[in-house]
Design an enzyme around this catalytic site. Sequence first.
Site, PDB file in Angstrom:
ATOM      1  N   THR A 142       0.821  -1.205   0.000  1.00 11.48           N
ATOM      2  CA  THR A 142       0.000   0.000   0.000  1.00 11.48           C
ATOM      3  C   THR A 142       0.857   1.257   0.000  1.00 11.48           C
ATOM      4  O   THR A 142       0.498   2.269  -0.599  1.00 11.48           O
ATOM      5  CB  THR A 142      -0.933   0.008   1.228  1.00 11.48           C
ATOM      6  OG1 THR A 142      -1.815  -1.114   1.156  1.00 11.48           O
ATOM      7  CG2 THR A 142      -1.759   1.285   1.297  1.00 11.48           C
TER       8      THR A 142
ATOM      9  N   SER B 216       1.079  -7.218  -0.704  1.00  8.49           N
ATOM     10  CA  SER B 216       1.609  -8.233   0.220  1.00  8.49           C
ATOM     11  C   SER B 216       0.627  -9.353   0.537  1.00  8.49           C
ATOM     12  O   SER B 216       1.016 -10.382   1.078  1.00  8.49           O
ATOM     13  CB  SER B 216       2.109  -7.585   1.516  1.00  8.49           C
ATOM     14  OG  SER B 216       1.056  -7.278   2.393  1.00  8.49           O
TER      15      SER B 216
ATOM     16  N   THR C 251       1.120  -4.176   4.426  1.00  6.55           N
ATOM     17  CA  THR C 251       0.786  -4.452   5.820  1.00  6.55           C
ATOM     18  C   THR C 251       0.215  -5.845   6.052  1.00  6.55           C
ATOM     19  O   THR C 251       0.330  -6.396   7.140  1.00  6.55           O
ATOM     20  CB  THR C 251      -0.225  -3.419   6.352  1.00  6.55           C
ATOM     21  OG1 THR C 251      -1.427  -3.484   5.575  1.00  6.55           O
ATOM     22  CG2 THR C 251       0.347  -2.017   6.306  1.00  6.55           C
ATOM     23  N   ASP C 252      -0.420  -6.427   5.016  1.00  3.80           N
ATOM     24  CA  ASP C 252      -1.173  -7.663   5.227  1.00  3.80           C
ATOM     25  C   ASP C 252      -0.326  -8.819   5.757  1.00  3.80           C
ATOM     26  O   ASP C 252      -0.763  -9.579   6.623  1.00  3.80           O
ATOM     27  CB  ASP C 252      -1.868  -8.093   3.931  1.00  3.80           C
ATOM     28  CG  ASP C 252      -3.077  -7.232   3.610  1.00  3.80           C
ATOM     29  OD1 ASP C 252      -3.515  -6.456   4.489  1.00  3.80           O
ATOM     30  OD2 ASP C 252      -3.592  -7.315   2.482  1.00  3.80           O
TER      31      ASP C 252
END
Length: 308
Positions: free
Chosen positions: A16, A62, A95-96
């Site tokens: 992101t 991610s 972030t995932d």
Amino acid sequence: MQNKADRIVILGTGGTIAGKAADAADNVGYVAGQVSIEQLVQAAPPLAAYLLETEQVAQLDSKDMDFATWQLLARAVDRHLARPEVLAVVITHGTDTLEETAFFLQRVLAPGKPVVLTAAMRPSTALMPDGPQNLLDAVAVAAQAESGVLAVMNGRVHGAERLRKVHSYAVDAFASVESGPLGLVEEGRLRWLGAMPESASALGLSRIAKDAKDWPWVELIQNYAGADGRGVDALLAQGVNGIVVAGTGNGTLSVRLSVALERAQAQGVRVLRSTRCDAGPVIGGVLPSAGALSPVKARVELLLQLLA
């Protein structure tokens, strides 16, 4: 000749933080991994105060992180840290799956220099993007920390083992379970709140030398009301190599699910038992415990064990 370690290498993997949306007011309808690592650095002008080097290792969302990228990333981190002029490595990431990548790198490399992951919850095109500040903070931490894999988001510094993403949307999306953050970034200065936890020695790149397409298959399942063993039997039929089960409470499992997992273990499938709870270890029980590792980190741990 370069004698002093004063260079920080920034490795880009997408996410992101490198995302773009058509509308600046849109913080969710973006495409991740669109902006180069060089452009991300340019978006944070105070980074000009540091001696930086950039490399684009990957450019993906991610949620699509894979073993091949982990392998490339670990090799790149190890290669740069071995250079005497390199002080630290910073990684921009989505972030995932950031917590999984951080734990993977810590277990494989246990680096003697800082490796700092950072990310963003808003794309680069947002009215108030969080990426530039997070990247600036990550570089500041990399320049001041001593060793190990860390994550820096929203002015907080987390260790790889306790880090978890705890919110789906908020800018303050990460936490260190049970202990709180290790430190804070305050106007470019790192203030430690607690000591870095002791970590095991590096497993080494030889552990992951096998071609990524040939890495073991380790699957995640859960205990829940009505859970039975049919999912386990289906995985066995497809040739699964390892299973991490996220139990309820202290890793508790329904009788039918427990029996199925014991049957899988008897057939040579490695099993680790974690918990759905956000914090706390799994203690006791018949099936092997993952300790205080979250289910996704227990999967990484089991994967690395099977790669031995």
